[in-house]
Structures are given as structure tokens and as C-alpha cells.
Design a protein around this motif. Structure first.
Motif, mmCIF file in Angstrom:
data_model
loop_
_atom_site.group_PDB
_atom_site.id
_atom_site.type_symbol
_atom_site.label_atom_id
_atom_site.label_comp_id
_atom_site.label_asym_id
_atom_site.label_seq_id
_atom_site.Cartn_x
_atom_site.Cartn_y
_atom_site.Cartn_z
ATOM 1 N N LYS A 82 56.530 122.788 67.129
ATOM 2 C CA LYS A 82 56.710 124.757 67.387
ATOM 3 C C LYS A 82 56.517 124.821 69.249
ATOM 4 O O LYS A 82 55.789 123.807 70.046
ATOM 5 N N THR A 88 57.036 131.383 75.261
ATOM 6 C CA THR A 88 57.796 131.466 74.572
ATOM 7 C C THR A 88 58.617 133.072 75.426
ATOM 8 O O THR A 88 58.105 133.688 75.566
ATOM 9 N N LEU A 113 60.680 125.745 65.893
ATOM 10 C CA LEU A 113 59.825 126.584 65.700
ATOM 11 C C LEU A 113 59.649 127.642 66.492
ATOM 12 O O LEU A 113 58.503 127.045 67.653
ATOM 13 N N ILE A 114 59.630 129.149 67.451
ATOM 14 C CA ILE A 114 58.715 129.697 67.676
ATOM 15 C C ILE A 114 57.843 130.249 67.302
ATOM 16 O O ILE A 114 57.497 130.813 66.131
ATOM 17 N N PRO A 117 55.779 135.400 67.821
ATOM 18 C CA PRO A 117 56.169 136.841 68.427
ATOM 19 C C PRO A 117 55.599 136.630 69.940
ATOM 20 O O PRO A 117 56.945 137.335 70.932
ATOM 21 N N LEU A 145 62.048 138.469 72.984
ATOM 22 C CA LEU A 145 62.226 137.220 71.162
ATOM 23 C C LEU A 145 64.035 137.319 71.361
ATOM 24 O O LEU A 145 64.342 135.732 71.247
ATOM 25 N N TRP A 149 65.331 133.030 71.358
ATOM 26 C CA TRP A 149 66.331 132.607 70.159
ATOM 27 C C TRP A 149 67.521 131.794 71.480
ATOM 28 O O TRP A 149 68.196 131.220 70.293
ATOM 29 N N ILE A 166 61.302 130.324 62.613
ATOM 30 C CA ILE A 166 60.439 130.924 62.862
ATOM 31 C C ILE A 166 59.151 131.166 62.657
ATOM 32 O O ILE A 166 59.082 130.505 61.402
ATOM 33 N N PHE A 169 56.989 136.087 62.529
ATOM 34 C CA PHE A 169 57.746 137.358 62.492
ATOM 35 C C PHE A 169 57.256 138.105 61.241
ATOM 36 O O PHE A 169 57.479 137.319 60.075
ATOM 37 N N PRO A 185 67.944 131.713 62.112
ATOM 38 C CA PRO A 185 66.723 131.227 61.649
ATOM 39 C C PRO A 185 67.049 130.019 60.287
ATOM 40 O O PRO A 185 67.676 130.943 59.336
ATOM 41 N N LEU A 188 61.416 130.325 58.291
ATOM 42 C CA LEU A 188 60.129 131.521 58.335
ATOM 43 C C LEU A 188 58.852 130.860 57.763
ATOM 44 O O LEU A 188 58.638 130.819 56.448
#
Length: 323
Positions: A82, A88, A113-114, A117, A145, A149, A166, A169, A185, A188
Motif C-alpha cells: 500500500k 498520498t 492500494l492507496i 484517503p 485523491l 489515482w 483503495i 475509502f 479500482p 476495496l
């Protein structure tokens, strides 16, 4: 999900993500090495880590052992890491992914993954929990964001990540990503467990073709009194009763419950026996009566255990809306 399927086919390329992965939050050094070896030996092929867990290097050492010995091929592994809170920003995505790849000793990750947020501002690349003089997290007021992305999409196009997704989120933030994305994405990752089943968010993601991964699927037992007045999920009488009747562990019941709700699970453990037990969830099913009984334990937002309170001052704090 019913039957004995062990993987989920992700959107965007058809990569298969195993339903059960090894969670490694706050498992470091030799401890994570022991855990990962035990996991690989009993059949895990999905490993979940993050830059901010500060264990990628130790994980990379074990992966290299297994890859060079021929015990496993790179194609058999599914590795998730991540983008850290301190990364970010669009301009930092490539840098932090490259750092993760170097530590993991691989040329690509299967899923990037982010992590959140919410963006923090660290003083250096290893300052994962930056605080000011008063002990408050140093948040980034300029977190964008959508541009972050777009930088994530670049990592797919250059081959450093096979899929992107992500974590933490909410539905509004996901909608914003979906509106302008070139690559949607694929996954999640959020907290999901019997008290916080995320039914609305999961249904929302299902309509968008986004797979759903549950962290803390056992209720984050490492958090002191995280469930308030409710018993820890592993000790809830309804869970232990089902486990006794089926001759299973409470953890196996909790994991099987989420898998039958079509959720990927990444239970964290550093105990080799529990790691093996947590993987033994594909040779039984919960009845509809048992499923309904456990679904009735959902407390919605009130059941959340992991609240990320240190992020609350940030304008993208995700947990103040219904889902």
C-alpha cells in the motif's frame, strides 16, 4: 460465495486474488518471517503488507528464499502492498511503490492500494506517523485523491502493479475516483467483521465490479476493549456455539462467514498454529440458519472498531458518513 472456490477474479485483467491472505499489520522482524514461512508452508499464496507496517524488507527476504529455492513461482503468489499515508500525493506514488518493490525484492506487486484517503506530511520517507509539537498528526491539507489515482494508474501501465485499489475509502470518495478513472479500482480493503458487516458499502462496490477485502475480520483482538460493551467476536456466544457444534474454531467460523458473504479476508496472526487453522475454511459451509444468526449481530457504524481517530482532522476523513 458458496462452495469451495478459493479465489476471486478481479476486474481489469482477470487476476485471481485468493480469498484468504496473511495479514501482517504490526508484525515485524523475525516474527513476520516465522509467520510468513508458516503461512506459505500450509498453502497461503496471498500476502498483505504495507509500507507503513515497516515489515516489507523482512517479508521480501522470505519471499526471495521461496522463489530462489523453487518452492513457489512468482505467478503463484499474490502480493498486496500500500501507498503510505505520507505518500498520498501524485508526485510520490512512483517513488513509494519503487521503494516497496525493492524491499519486497520483486519486480511488481499484484495489487497496490492507496492505504487511506487521508494524507500525512512526513519529514522523511520513513516518517510514517508524523506528529507536531502537540502530538497531533501532521495532515496534508492539499490531498487530491483524483490526481493521486491518476498516478496509481500510471503504475499499472508501466508494469509495477498488475492491479490497483483503495483502502478505507467511503462511497462518496469511491464515486469521485470512478467518475474520471482510466482504470477502475479492482479492490476495496476496509474493516469488516460481525459487528461491522459493511452491507451497504459492499453492495455499492459489487455494482461497480470492485472486489471487497475485509481487514480485522476477527474483530482486531489486539485492540484493548475495541468492541466496547460487546464481547469480542471470537468470544461471542453465538460464534462459540456454532464453532463447538461444527468442531471448528471461532476464528474459522468468523472467516467462513465473511467468505460466504463474498469477502476476501486477511486475518493477522504470528502464531503458526492459528495461521494454519485460519486457512482451513474451504472444507465446510455455514448453513443459512447460521449465516442469518451471525448477520443479525451487525451493528452498522456503531460496530466499527478501527476508527483512525488520528486522521479525523483531515478533510478526507472517511468515516463520518453512513458508508
Amino acid at each position: 460465495m458458496t462452495g469451495k472456490a478459493t479465489t476471486v477474479k478481479l476486474s481489469g485483467g482477470g487476476r485471481k486474488m485468493p480469498y484468504v491472505g496473511l495479514g501482517t499489520y504490526e508484525v515485524k522482524g523475525e516474527e513476520v518471517g516465522v509467520a510468513l514461512r508458516a503461512a506459505l508452508e500450509c498453502g497461503y499464496r496471498h500476502v498483505d503488507t504495507a509500507a507503513s507496517y515497516q515489515n516489507e524488507e523482512a517479508i521480501g527476504d522470505v519471499l526471495q528464499e521461496w522463489l530462489t529455492s523453487g518452492k513457489v513461482t512468482r505467478e503463484e503468489l499474490f502480493i498486496t502492498t500500500k501507498l503510505p499515508f505520507i505518500g498520498t500525493r501524485a508526485g510520490d506514488v512512483a517513488k513509494f511503490l519503487q521503494k516497496s518493490l525493492q524491499k519486497l525484492r520483486v519486480s511488481y506487486v499484484d495489487l497496490y492500494l492507496i492505504h487511506s484517503p487521508v494524507g500525512f506530511m512526513g519529514q522523511h520517507d520513513e516518517d510514517h506517523k508524523p506528529v507536531d509539537s502537540e502530538g497531533n498528526r501532521v495532515v496534508d491539507p492539499n490531498t487530491d485523491l483524483e490526481s493521486t489515482w491518476r498516478a496509481m494508474e500510471d503504475q499499472v501501465e508501466c508494469g509495477r502493479a498488475h492491479t490497483i485499489g483503495i483502502s478505507n475509502f467511503n462511497s462518496v470518495q469511491i464515486n469521485r475516483i470512478m467518475k474520471g478513472c482510466r482504470i477502475p479500482p479492482a479492490n476495496l480493503q476496509v474493516e469488516a467483521q460481525i459487528y461491522h458487516q459493511q452491507k451497504d458499502l459492499k453492495a455499492f462496490c459489487h455494482k461497480l465490479g470492485i472486489s471487497f477485502c475485509a481487514y480485522s475480520p476477527l474483530g482486531a483482538p489486539y485492540l484493548t476493549n475495541g468492541t466496547g460493551d460487546r464481547p469480542p467476536p471470537l468470544k461471542h456466544p453465538r460464534v462459540t456455539s456454532i464453532a463447538t457444534r461444527l468442531k471448528r474454531t471461532p476464528a474459522q467460523v468468523l472467516l467462513r462467514f465473511l467468505i460466504q458473504l463474498d469477502m476476501i479476508v486477511i486475518p493477522k496472526s504470528s502464531n503458526p498454529d492459528r495461521i494454519r487453522e485460519n486457512f482451513q475454511v474451504f472444507d465446510f459451509e455455514l448453513s443459512q440458519e447460521d449465516m442469518s444468526s451471525l448477520e443479525a449481530l451487525d451493528c452498522g457504524k456503531e460496530g466499527r472498531i478501527v476508527k483512525l481517530e488520528e486522521s479525523r482532522r483531515h478533510h478526507e476523513y472517511p468515516f463520518d458518513i453512513p458508508f
